[in-house]
Design a protein around this motif. Structure first.
Motif, PDB file in Angstrom:
ATOM      1  N   THR A 181      33.836 -37.660  93.644  1.00 41.24           N
ATOM      2  CA  THR A 181      32.801 -38.686  93.835  1.00 41.24           C
ATOM      3  C   THR A 181      32.952 -39.793  92.797  1.00 41.24           C
ATOM      4  N   ALA A 221      27.715 -38.498  88.341  1.00 37.60           N
ATOM      5  CA  ALA A 221      28.477 -37.814  89.395  1.00 37.60           C
ATOM      6  C   ALA A 221      28.942 -36.479  88.803  1.00 37.60           C
ATOM      7  N   GLY A 225      26.919 -37.415  94.753  1.00 29.55           N
ATOM      8  CA  GLY A 225      27.771 -36.224  94.890  1.00 29.55           C
ATOM      9  C   GLY A 225      26.968 -34.945  94.706  1.00 29.55           C
ATOM     10  N   ASP A 226      27.663 -33.877  94.358  1.00 27.58           N
ATOM     11  CA  ASP A 226      27.046 -32.539  94.305  1.00 27.58           C
ATOM     12  C   ASP A 226      25.850 -32.456  93.363  1.00 27.58           C
ATOM     13  N   LYS A 272      26.527 -30.480 100.112  1.00 24.53           N
ATOM     14  CA  LYS A 272      27.461 -30.616  98.981  1.00 24.53           C
ATOM     15  C   LYS A 272      28.883 -30.640  99.521  1.00 24.53           C
ATOM     16  N   ILE A 308      32.554 -33.229  99.908  1.00 27.06           N
ATOM     17  CA  ILE A 308      33.244 -34.376  99.304  1.00 27.06           C
ATOM     18  C   ILE A 308      32.951 -35.662 100.082  1.00 27.06           C
ATOM     19  N   GLY A 356      29.734 -37.199  99.150  1.00 24.46           N
ATOM     20  CA  GLY A 356      29.826 -37.860  97.840  1.00 24.46           C
ATOM     21  C   GLY A 356      30.426 -39.259  97.981  1.00 24.46           C
TER      22      GLY A 356
END
Ligand SMILES: Cc1cc2nc3c(=O)[nH]c(=O)nc-3n(C[C@H](O)[C@H](O)[C@H](O)COP(=O)(O)OP(=O)(O)OC[C@H]3O[C@@H](n4cnc5c(N)ncnc54)[C@H](O)[C@@H]3O)c2cc1C
Length: 350
Positions: free
Chosen positions: A14, A115, A285-286, A295, A297, A300
């Motif tokens: 991210t 991030a 992101g996560d 969650k 990619i 993100g």
């Protein structure tokens, strides 16, 4: 003091993609990561595993995705503070921020994008006495620069991919490599296990299993270890001890920055631009949470893209940004490079 437009905390996928999206808006980025290399979970946990749900890539190794993201952002010349954890944040009167790392490096930016994924990866430490005396004095939990170990005696401990891969790598760098693991079995890629076995037979890796390091010795720096193997103890002289027992993620100091936290994640406004409860600080992101959060990619990447638009408005108040396709506008790198699709020409055909 490092100055930038968007200060990104976390150089996972991210954070890395943020560099590209910000670059399109002529915004400069600097990234801080507690790990010594970029890529976040992709490079630290599963670099050799294939990912199947990155749009446009039917299959891509997590390590290769990281390399490509770094390459894609390079033209926008991001700065990196690696191997340091963002520790404190101070909001100045003009609304800008100063973020200081655990090593005292200061960064100044009008926009902060967290991030941080699952949090900063902290090494799992061995349960030994006096660790603090030897940390960075021969006891290391990460290998930042393999050259530090050239012609030195090194003991690595652990049974996973990191322990295997670094033992293989350092076999050609260090004067002596010993790998100690508490079991006879290793949990890693088959080719790495086979390579260690081959190097052991060639006398390039000294393998001691099942065994454990039980004591550290030395006057202010590591000089020897006590190793316990099947009930017997012996002393092993060495210059470095590198326990590679994996990493455990912790939201860590960011949890004390006054941000709204829910279930170990930062609450953001997903109906707008992933801003946190503190104007100027975003979480993407996560690391963030909002209703129906996934969650992944690709999520993100999307969040990073929208966040950059909000950052643009903060940094350029009153200025309107008109979205342009890269195929049409091309890309002007901060390094002077220019990428563009071939222009249509008007030419008659005789
Ligand atoms: C085994 C495995 C397989 C996966 N497979 C897939 C898949 O197939 N598809 C998919 O979409 N997703 C997959 N994921 C999830 C995916 O890896 C994550 O969604 C993605 O890595 C999130 O990226 P990020 O950049 O938000 O965070 P991360 O990758 O977690 O990176 C965050 C970075 O922030 C740093 N950081 C945090 N706090 C600080 C601080 N205070 N100071 C400095 N640095 C800090 C951390 O060190 C870390 O490097 C998988 C995850 C795992 C573990």
């Amino acid at each position: 003091m490092i100055k930038t437009d968007i200060l990104i905390i976390g150089a996972g996928p991210t954070g890395l993609f943020t560099v590209f999206e910000a670059g399109l808006l002529k915004l400069k980025c600097h990234l801080i990561d507690a790990l010594p290399q970029p890529g976040g979970q992709c490079s630290e946990i599963y670099p050799k595993k294939p990912i199947y749900d990155i749009p446009g890539f039917p299959e891509v190794l997590a390590g290769d995705l990281t390399k490509n993201l770094v390459e894609q952002g390079k033209q926008f010349e991001p700065g990196f503070t690696l191997g340091e954890r963002a520790e404190t944040i101070d909001k100045l009167e003009d609304g800008t921020f100063i973020v200081t790392t655990n090593k005292g490096t200061k960064h100044h930016a009008p926009v902060v994008a967290i991030a941080g994924g699952l949090g900063s990866f902290e090494p799992r430490k061995p349960g030994l006495d006096n660790l603090d005396i030897y940390e960075d004095n021969g006891l290391e939990y990460f290998i930042k620069d393999p050259e530090v170990y050239r012609n030195k005696r090194v003991v690595i401990s652990g049974g996973g991919d990191s322990a295997l891969d670094w033992s293989i790598f350092l076999a050609d760098v260090a004067s002596e490599v010993t790998l100690i693991h508490r079991r006879n079995e290793f949990r890693g890629a088959l080719d790495s296990v086979e390579k260690v076995s081959e190097l052991k037979n060639l006398g390039k890796i000294n393998l001691i299993t099942p065994a454990e390091v039980t004591e550290l010795h030395g006057d202010g720096k590591i000089e020897a270890l006590t190793v316990s193997k099947e009930g017997e103890e012996f002393r092993l002289e060495t210059d470095h001890f590198i326990p590679l027992f994996g990493l455990s993620p912790k939201l860590g100091p960011i949890g004390d920055w006054g941000l709204e936290i829910e279930k170990n994640a930062i609450k953001v406004d997903n109906s707008l631009n992933y801003q946190t409860n503190i104007p100027g600080i975003f979480a993407i992101g996560d690391v963030n949470t909002y209703p129906e959060k996934l969650k992944l990619i690709l999520c993100g990447f999307h969040e990073a893209t929208l966040m950059c638009q909000a950052a643009y408005r903060i940094i350029n108040p009153g200025k309107k940004y008109v979205l342009k396709y890269t195929t049409v506008s091309g890309i002007d790198g901060f390094d002077g490079s220019r990428k563009e699709a071939p222009k249509a020409v008007v030419q008659s055909i005789q």
